[in-house]
Design a protein around this motif. Structure first.
Motif, PDB file in Angstrom:
ATOM      1  N   ALA A   1      78.328  10.607  50.030  1.00 20.60           N
ATOM      2  CA  ALA A   1      76.947  10.872  49.613  1.00 20.60           C
ATOM      3  C   ALA A   1      76.634  10.189  48.297  1.00 20.60           C
ATOM      4  N   LEU A   2      77.584  10.158  47.355  1.00 24.05           N
ATOM      5  CA  LEU A   2      77.378   9.501  46.072  1.00 24.05           C
ATOM      6  C   LEU A   2      77.238   7.994  46.249  1.00 24.05           C
TER       7      LEU A   2
ATOM      8  N   ARG B   1      73.801   7.138  47.663  1.00 24.26           N
ATOM      9  CA  ARG B   1      72.744   7.210  46.664  1.00 24.26           C
ATOM     10  C   ARG B   1      72.747   6.001  45.755  1.00 24.26           C
ATOM     11  N   ARG B   2      73.938   5.515  45.429  1.00 29.92           N
ATOM     12  CA  ARG B   2      74.047   4.356  44.534  1.00 29.92           C
ATOM     13  C   ARG B   2      73.826   3.037  45.268  1.00 29.92           C
TER      14      ARG B   2
END
Length: 115
Positions: free
Chosen positions: A108-109, A112-113
C-alpha cells in the motif's frame, strides 16, 4: 538568647505521667505468623474488639505472605513481568500473520508513492 518558648522540644503526648495520663491500654493478644523465608511476625489484636484473626499477614521484612503454620507457610505470589505492546501483539498473531500484514502495508505504501 532563647526565643522564649516554654514548650520547645516537647511533643504531643509527652509528659511526666506516661500511661496513667492517657488511660489504660486495651487488653491485647499476639498471634505468630511465619513467611517462606522463616521470618516471624507477631501483630497484636484487641481482645475487646472481637476482631477475627486473619489467616494470612504480610511479612514486614520481605513482603511475602505469612501464615500461622510455621511448618507450611504460604507460597509467595508470583508476579508476571511487565509486557510490552509488541509482546501482546505476538501473543495474538503468528509470525506468518505478521509477515502478511507487513507485506500488505508495504504494498500500500509503494502504491501511494508510485513505485
Amino acid at each position: 538568647m532563647a526565643s522564649g518558648s516554654a514548650i520547645r522540644g516537647s511533643r504531643v503526648g509527652a509528659g511526666p505521667m506516661g500511661e496513667a495520663e492517657r488511660g489504660d491500654s486495651a487488653p491485647r493478644f499476639w498471634v505468630s505468623y511465619w513467611c517462606a523465608n522463616g521470618h516471624e511476625t507477631r501483630p497484636s489484636f484487641s481482645e475487646e474488639a472481637g476482631v477475627e484473626v486473619p489467616e494470612n499477614w504480610d511479612c514486614p521484612r520481605c513482603g511475602f505472605p505469612a501464615g500461622r503454620d510455621k511448618d507450611a507457610p504460604p507460597e509467595p505470589v508470583r508476579n508476571e513481568p511487565y509486557k510490552t505492546h509488541l509482546a501482546y501483539v505476538k501473543e495474538r498473531r503468528s509470525d506468518e500473520d505478521g509477515a502478511a500484514i507487513l507485506d500488505e502495508a508495504l504494498a500500500a505504501l509503494r502504491a501511494r508513492r508510485g513505485g
